[in-house]
Design a protein around this motif. Structure first.
Motif, PDB file in Angstrom:
ATOM      1  N   LEU A   6      -0.413 103.692  35.498  1.00  0.00           N
ATOM      2  CA  LEU A   6       0.786 102.862  35.375  1.00  0.00           C
ATOM      3  C   LEU A   6       0.542 101.386  35.695  1.00  0.00           C
ATOM      4  CD1 LEU A   6       3.551 105.232  36.808  1.00  0.00           C
ATOM      5  CD2 LEU A   6       2.937 104.783  34.431  1.00  0.00           C
ATOM      6  N   ASN A   7      -0.730 100.984  35.765  1.00  0.00           N
ATOM      7  CA  ASN A   7      -1.004  99.550  35.963  1.00  0.00           C
ATOM      8  C   ASN A   7      -2.235  99.081  35.215  1.00  0.00           C
ATOM      9  OD1 ASN A   7       0.214  97.283  37.170  1.00  0.00           O
ATOM     10  ND2 ASN A   7      -1.324  97.215  38.797  1.00  0.00           N
ATOM     11  N   HIS A   8      -2.964  99.976  34.605  1.00  0.00           N
ATOM     12  CA  HIS A   8      -4.169  99.631  33.836  1.00  0.00           C
ATOM     13  C   HIS A   8      -4.095 100.253  32.452  1.00  0.00           C
ATOM     14  CE1 HIS A   8      -7.080  97.436  36.329  1.00  0.00           C
ATOM     15  NE2 HIS A   8      -6.614  98.102  37.367  1.00  0.00           N
ATOM     16  N   PRO A   9      -4.330  99.493  31.395  1.00  0.00           N
ATOM     17  CA  PRO A   9      -4.601  98.046  31.441  1.00  0.00           C
ATOM     18  C   PRO A   9      -3.358  97.188  31.642  1.00  0.00           C
ATOM     19  CG  PRO A   9      -4.607  98.800  29.181  1.00  0.00           C
ATOM     20  CD  PRO A   9      -4.444 100.030  30.040  1.00  0.00           C
ATOM     21  N   HIS A  10      -2.172  97.785  31.468  1.00  0.00           N
ATOM     22  CA  HIS A  10      -0.931  97.043  31.699  1.00  0.00           C
ATOM     23  C   HIS A  10       0.098  97.934  32.373  1.00  0.00           C
ATOM     24  CE1 HIS A  10      -2.313  93.655  29.292  1.00  0.00           C
ATOM     25  NE2 HIS A  10      -2.665  94.508  28.346  1.00  0.00           N
ATOM     26  N   SER A  11       1.035  97.305  33.043  1.00  0.00           N
ATOM     27  CA  SER A  11       2.153  98.013  33.659  1.00  0.00           C
ATOM     28  C   SER A  11       3.250  98.230  32.616  1.00  0.00           C
ATOM     29  CB  SER A  11       2.723  97.192  34.823  1.00  0.00           C
ATOM     30  OG  SER A  11       3.979  97.706  35.234  1.00  0.00           O
ATOM     31  N   PRO A  12       3.945  99.369  32.667  1.00  0.00           N
ATOM     32  CA  PRO A  12       5.063  99.565  31.736  1.00  0.00           C
ATOM     33  C   PRO A  12       6.153  98.519  31.924  1.00  0.00           C
ATOM     34  CG  PRO A  12       5.044 101.260  33.443  1.00  0.00           C
ATOM     35  CD  PRO A  12       3.745 100.542  33.542  1.00  0.00           C
ATOM     36  N   THR A  13       6.186  97.852  33.086  1.00  0.00           N
ATOM     37  CA  THR A  13       7.166  96.786  33.281  1.00  0.00           C
ATOM     38  C   THR A  13       6.814  95.565  32.439  1.00  0.00           C
ATOM     39  OG1 THR A  13       5.970  95.845  35.183  1.00  0.00           O
ATOM     40  CG2 THR A  13       7.598  97.558  35.639  1.00  0.00           C
ATOM     41  N   GLU A  14       5.591  95.521  31.903  1.00  0.00           N
ATOM     42  CA  GLU A  14       5.152  94.395  31.074  1.00  0.00           C
ATOM     43  C   GLU A  14       5.353  94.657  29.589  1.00  0.00           C
ATOM     44  OE1 GLU A  14       1.484  92.484  33.582  1.00  0.00           O
ATOM     45  OE2 GLU A  14       1.181  94.520  32.829  1.00  0.00           O
ATOM     46  N   TYR A  15       5.208  95.918  29.165  1.00  0.00           N
ATOM     47  CA  TYR A  15       5.301  96.168  27.730  1.00  0.00           C
ATOM     48  C   TYR A  15       6.607  96.819  27.281  1.00  0.00           C
ATOM     49  CZ  TYR A  15       3.253 100.747  29.092  1.00  0.00           C
ATOM     50  OH  TYR A  15       2.981 101.952  29.680  1.00  0.00           O
ATOM     51  N   PHE A  16       7.507  97.140  28.214  1.00  0.00           N
ATOM     52  CA  PHE A  16       8.835  97.602  27.848  1.00  0.00           C
ATOM     53  C   PHE A  16       9.812  96.433  27.958  1.00  0.00           C
ATOM     54  CE2 PHE A  16       7.428 102.004  28.533  1.00  0.00           C
ATOM     55  CZ  PHE A  16       8.121 102.659  27.525  1.00  0.00           C
ATOM     56  N   ALA A  17      10.612  96.212  26.913  1.00  0.00           N
ATOM     57  CA  ALA A  17      11.637  95.175  26.965  1.00  0.00           C
ATOM     58  C   ALA A  17      12.667  95.528  28.032  1.00  0.00           C
ATOM     59  CB  ALA A  17      12.313  95.030  25.598  1.00  0.00           C
ATOM     60  N   ALA A  18      13.395  94.520  28.486  1.00  0.00           N
ATOM     61  CA  ALA A  18      14.370  94.699  29.563  1.00  0.00           C
ATOM     62  C   ALA A  18      15.315  95.858  29.270  1.00  0.00           C
ATOM     63  CB  ALA A  18      15.168  93.414  29.757  1.00  0.00           C
ATOM     64  N   GLY A  19      15.428  96.760  30.238  1.00  0.00           N
ATOM     65  CA  GLY A  19      16.336  97.894  30.099  1.00  0.00           C
ATOM     66  C   GLY A  19      15.716  99.116  29.459  1.00  0.00           C
ATOM     67  N   TYR A  20      14.675  98.939  28.644  1.00  0.00           N
ATOM     68  CA  TYR A  20      14.110 100.072  27.926  1.00  0.00           C
ATOM     69  C   TYR A  20      13.255 100.974  28.807  1.00  0.00           C
ATOM     70  CZ  TYR A  20      15.833  98.643  23.384  1.00  0.00           C
ATOM     71  OH  TYR A  20      16.654  98.348  22.325  1.00  0.00           O
ATOM     72  N   LEU A  21      12.668 100.403  29.840  1.00  0.00           N
ATOM     73  CA  LEU A  21      11.870 101.247  30.728  1.00  0.00           C
ATOM     74  C   LEU A  21      12.764 102.264  31.423  1.00  0.00           C
ATOM     75  CD1 LEU A  21       9.307 102.110  32.132  1.00  0.00           C
ATOM     76  CD2 LEU A  21       9.588 100.214  33.756  1.00  0.00           C
ATOM     77  N   LYS A  22      13.937 101.829  31.884  1.00  0.00           N
ATOM     78  CA  LYS A  22      14.872 102.755  32.506  1.00  0.00           C
ATOM     79  C   LYS A  22      15.300 103.828  31.513  1.00  0.00           C
ATOM     80  CE  LYS A  22      16.935  99.746  36.020  1.00  0.00           C
ATOM     81  NZ  LYS A  22      18.216  99.160  36.507  1.00  0.00           N
ATOM     82  N   SER A  23      15.576 103.410  30.281  1.00  0.00           N
ATOM     83  CA  SER A  23      15.992 104.369  29.255  1.00  0.00           C
ATOM     84  C   SER A  23      14.884 105.380  28.983  1.00  0.00           C
ATOM     85  CB  SER A  23      16.363 103.632  27.958  1.00  0.00           C
ATOM     86  OG  SER A  23      17.469 102.782  28.160  1.00  0.00           O
ATOM     87  N   TYR A  24      13.654 104.901  28.967  1.00  0.00           N
ATOM     88  CA  TYR A  24      12.521 105.789  28.707  1.00  0.00           C
ATOM     89  C   TYR A  24      12.372 106.822  29.819  1.00  0.00           C
ATOM     90  CZ  TYR A  24       7.814 107.432  27.719  1.00  0.00           C
ATOM     91  OH  TYR A  24       6.737 108.226  27.459  1.00  0.00           O
ATOM     92  N   ILE A  25      12.504 106.377  31.059  1.00  0.00           N
ATOM     93  CA  ILE A  25      12.362 107.302  32.186  1.00  0.00           C
ATOM     94  C   ILE A  25      13.485 108.331  32.184  1.00  0.00           C
ATOM     95  CG2 ILE A  25      12.422 107.467  34.713  1.00  0.00           C
ATOM     96  CD1 ILE A  25      11.011 104.706  34.754  1.00  0.00           C
ATOM     97  N   ARG A  26      14.686 107.883  31.876  1.00  0.00           N
ATOM     98  CA  ARG A  26      15.821 108.804  31.845  1.00  0.00           C
ATOM     99  C   ARG A  26      15.694 109.818  30.711  1.00  0.00           C
ATOM    100  NH1 ARG A  26      17.118 108.692  36.722  1.00  0.00           N
ATOM    101  NH2 ARG A  26      18.559 107.111  37.506  1.00  0.00           N
ATOM    102  N   ASP A  27      15.181 109.399  29.563  1.00  0.00           N
ATOM    103  CA  ASP A  27      15.029 110.307  28.415  1.00  0.00           C
ATOM    104  C   ASP A  27      13.978 109.753  27.468  1.00  0.00           C
ATOM    105  OD1 ASP A  27      15.194 112.112  26.380  1.00  0.00           O
ATOM    106  OD2 ASP A  27      17.237 111.601  25.779  1.00  0.00           O
ATOM    107  N   PRO A  28      12.699 110.123  27.663  1.00  0.00           N
ATOM    108  CA  PRO A  28      11.617 109.589  26.831  1.00  0.00           C
ATOM    109  C   PRO A  28      11.844 109.766  25.336  1.00  0.00           C
ATOM    110  CG  PRO A  28      10.710 110.750  28.717  1.00  0.00           C
ATOM    111  CD  PRO A  28      12.182 111.029  28.714  1.00  0.00           C
ATOM    112  N   GLN A  29      12.452 110.885  24.943  1.00  0.00           N
ATOM    113  CA  GLN A  29      12.642 111.156  23.526  1.00  0.00           C
ATOM    114  C   GLN A  29      13.690 110.239  22.894  1.00  0.00           C
ATOM    115  OE1 GLN A  29      10.841 113.329  21.632  1.00  0.00           O
ATOM    116  NE2 GLN A  29       9.571 113.815  23.402  1.00  0.00           N
ATOM    117  N   SER A  30      14.500 109.570  23.708  1.00  0.00           N
ATOM    118  CA  SER A  30      15.511 108.660  23.167  1.00  0.00           C
ATOM    119  C   SER A  30      14.880 107.379  22.636  1.00  0.00           C
ATOM    120  CB  SER A  30      16.545 108.313  24.241  1.00  0.00           C
ATOM    121  OG  SER A  30      15.981 107.485  25.247  1.00  0.00           O
ATOM    122  N   LEU A  31      13.650 107.090  23.086  1.00  0.00           N
ATOM    123  CA  LEU A  31      12.957 105.894  22.617  1.00  0.00           C
ATOM    124  C   LEU A  31      11.814 106.219  21.665  1.00  0.00           C
ATOM    125  CD1 LEU A  31      14.490 104.622  25.080  1.00  0.00           C
ATOM    126  CD2 LEU A  31      12.494 103.150  25.368  1.00  0.00           C
TER     127      LEU A  31
END
Length: 278
Positions: A214-239
């Motif tokens: 979750l930090n190599h080579p990048h953190s998901p906080t860097e490649y997920f647009a604002a709000g989408y990381l939360k959506s992904y964690i709540r329901d990966p299949q929704s994204l």
């Protein structure tokens, strides 16, 4: 998160006899300060503390289940409540747990049990073409009383071992030491250990073999647009719909919105500390 899918722990101490006509046998390894202890299925079922319990809401089977069990405290003699343990499964899932809840013996409150699958009476499969939760499965009575999360129900267990704390074993996962102990980032680190570390590594550190770093080579906080990381964690299949994906949906009943924000805060902080792993 792993309790919703057919996952669980790392170095396989499970032995299965494939000889025709020979029933499968299994072995659990328990590594403690006084040495390595091995328990076969037969030995565990023969313990005087063995008993039958019913789990009204089993995390893995999603229904009531009845198991033959022994209290985890019986297998952890000599361990102190403040110490740290890790339960390792055959698929690389590695659950980090404080020893205290595993040692509890009170009739009220959460209590940990090792469920033992009798080869002559196998448990149901966890899904089509999937394994059972056996041969060894950590289950809990009254889990809500101790805020026991799904990651603390490792199935297909092969090994339990006494270890130093996560922060001691993996310094590259620690937040900036200048932060106060009660800083939200350190709070997020504590939740990360309980809710994420069983599947993921960070800065190349960790024992799980299931999910991506979750930090190599990048953190998901860097490649997920604002709000989408939360959506992904709540329901990966929704994204990103992918039938082979293993990450389950993580509802607020398992990880509250507040705790999720703390975990994401920790990940954002660690994205600035990638160099500590070099």
């Amino acid at each position: 998160m792993r309790a919703w899918v057919a996952f669980i722990p790392l170095i396989c101490s499970l032995t299965v006899s494939a000889a025709e006509g020979v029933k499968p046998s299994a072995q659990l390894t328990v590594e403690l300060a006084d040495g390595v202890h091995t328990w076969t299925t037969a030995q565990l079922l023969a313990l005087p503390q063995a008993q039958t319990i019913k789990i009204p809401e089993d995390v893995s089977y999603k229904r009531a289940m009845t198991y033959r069990v022994v209290p985890m405290a019986v297998l952890l003699k000599g361990v102190n409540p403040e110490q740290h343990l890790q339960a390792v499964a055959t698929d690389g899932f590695a659950a980090e747990m404080s020893a205290g809840p595993l040692l509890a013996t009170e009739k009220t409150g959460s209590r940990a049990w090792l469920a033992i699958e009798d080869p002559s009476k196998p448990w149901p499969e966890l899904g089509k073409d999937k394994q059972t939760a056996g041969p060894f499965y950590l289950v809990w009575t009254q889990p809500k009383a101790g805020n026991i999360s799904p990651e603390q129900w490792p199935y297909a267990m092969a090994k339990v071992r006494l270890l130093a704390s996560v922060a001691e074993r993996f310094p590259v996962m620690r937040p900036d030491p200048a932060l106060a102990a009660d800083d939200p980032v350190n709070q997020g680190f504590a939740i990360y250990q309980k809710s994420c570390m069983a599947c993921h590594r960070l800065n190349g550190a960790g024992d799980s073999q299931l999910g991506p770093d979750l930090n190599h080579p990048h953190s998901p906080t860097e490649y997920f647009a604002a709000g989408y990381l939360k959506s992904y964690i709540r329901d990966p299949q929704s994204l990103r719909q992918w039938t082979q994906a293993k990450m389950p949906a993580i509802p607020a009943s398992v990880l509250s919105d507040g705790d999720l924000d703390l975990v994401i805060g920790y990940l954002k902080h660690m994205a600035q500390r990638r160099d500590v792993a070099k």
